[in-house]
Design an enzyme around this catalytic site. Sequence first.
Site, short mmCIF file in Angstrom:
data_model
loop_
_atom_site.label_atom_id
_atom_site.label_comp_id
_atom_site.label_asym_id
_atom_site.label_seq_id
_atom_site.Cartn_x
_atom_site.Cartn_y
_atom_site.Cartn_z
N GLY A 73 0.82 -1.19 0.00
CA GLY A 73 0.00 0.00 0.00
C GLY A 73 0.86 1.25 0.00
O GLY A 73 2.09 1.19 0.06
N GLY A 122 -0.06 -5.20 0.58
CA GLY A 122 -1.27 -5.09 -0.24
C GLY A 122 -1.25 -5.96 -1.47
O GLY A 122 -2.31 -6.35 -1.97
N GLU A 145 5.41 -6.22 7.51
CA GLU A 145 4.86 -5.07 8.24
C GLU A 145 5.43 -4.87 9.64
O GLU A 145 5.49 -3.74 10.12
CB GLU A 145 3.33 -5.19 8.32
CG GLU A 145 2.61 -4.96 7.00
CD GLU A 145 2.58 -6.19 6.11
OE1 GLU A 145 2.05 -6.09 4.99
OE2 GLU A 145 3.10 -7.25 6.53
N ASP A 153 -1.73 -7.42 7.54
CA ASP A 153 -3.17 -7.25 7.36
C ASP A 153 -3.62 -7.77 6.00
O ASP A 153 -3.08 -8.76 5.51
CB ASP A 153 -3.55 -5.79 7.59
CG ASP A 153 -2.96 -4.84 6.56
OD1 ASP A 153 -1.90 -5.16 5.97
OD2 ASP A 153 -3.55 -3.77 6.32
#
Length: 355
Positions: A73, A122, A145, A153
């Site tokens: 992302g 992402g 992350e 996530d």
Amino acid sequence: MTGDVLASVTGGVARLSLNRPGTLHALTLDMVQAMTRALLAWTRDPAVRGVMIDHAPAPDGDPKRSRGFCAGGDIAFLRASALGDGGVSGRRFFHDEYQLNHQMFTYPKPVVAFMDGITMGGGVGISQPARFRVATENTRLAMPETGIGLFPDVGGGWYLSRLSGRLGQYLALTGARLDGAECLWAGLATHYLPSSALAAAKDRIAGGEDIELVLAALSVAPPPARIADHAEAIVRLFAADRLEDILSALAADGSDWAAATRATLATKSPQTCKVALRQLADSLTLPDFAANMAMEYRIASRVLTRPDFAEGVRAVIIDKDNAPRWTPATPEGVTDALIDSIFAALPAGEEWTPL
């Protein structure tokens, strides 16, 4: 057609091509929303029988600028939101991105994702929901992350917790990169193709041939999966759901691999390492992917504005000193009460829901 996402339909097969080569096709909110709109339209179109997701090559043909499927992302945007608007715009990005992840996970038509290149964060979120996930010799898949104060996530809790042994916990904590052969071995890819065969695969699928048959015909045997050499150690040393216990097991093992792994974990955010372990454990208790995404949105809403995220991005991406000052600084400083507060339900009207 121009834009950061190229959408087209050929021969009854729709195609989404990520088109931000300068950022390794990192996702923005506009890209997420464009993909959601296109997928919704194709759901309703009886002429569309399947969807391909890939990345467009760099306009100048530079292979170095084409090496990413999707690097994740827009981290700089998320940090700016955390520091500037209290995370409001960042939470909107997570909300819509997670809706896209869930939309793909439940998509009624077959989707094939070509993970040719860097597939992180992402990028994992838009490839793992696909029915067919193609790895190549260029694939480098990771959920890194914890190194920037975030957590795995975009459905990472669901996918990683369901890998064999304790591989998911290892990947979530260390951010280790898997190559294409390792992705196939782990079950994160369904097929392994040489990158030189991708154009033919896409042409044959768009020409009307069955996706699964095309991929089976063009698949080749990958090299040995190097991660398999450490599978037993991962099961044994990452058996616990407490970070302190994992660190103790690694310290007591005595092998060079365990020492190197422990040194890697020492660079990660203790807070988000503990979040990741709880996330993976809790995901196994949830009834469906939507419940997993609701949990991850609660986590994201809190972690986004905690100190570790802005500090991690500063250290790794902005200043590049790779010396983050984590808060709390040690695993022992991350209390159960803090973790419980990160996982707690959001106020009425703020919870995540699917499209």
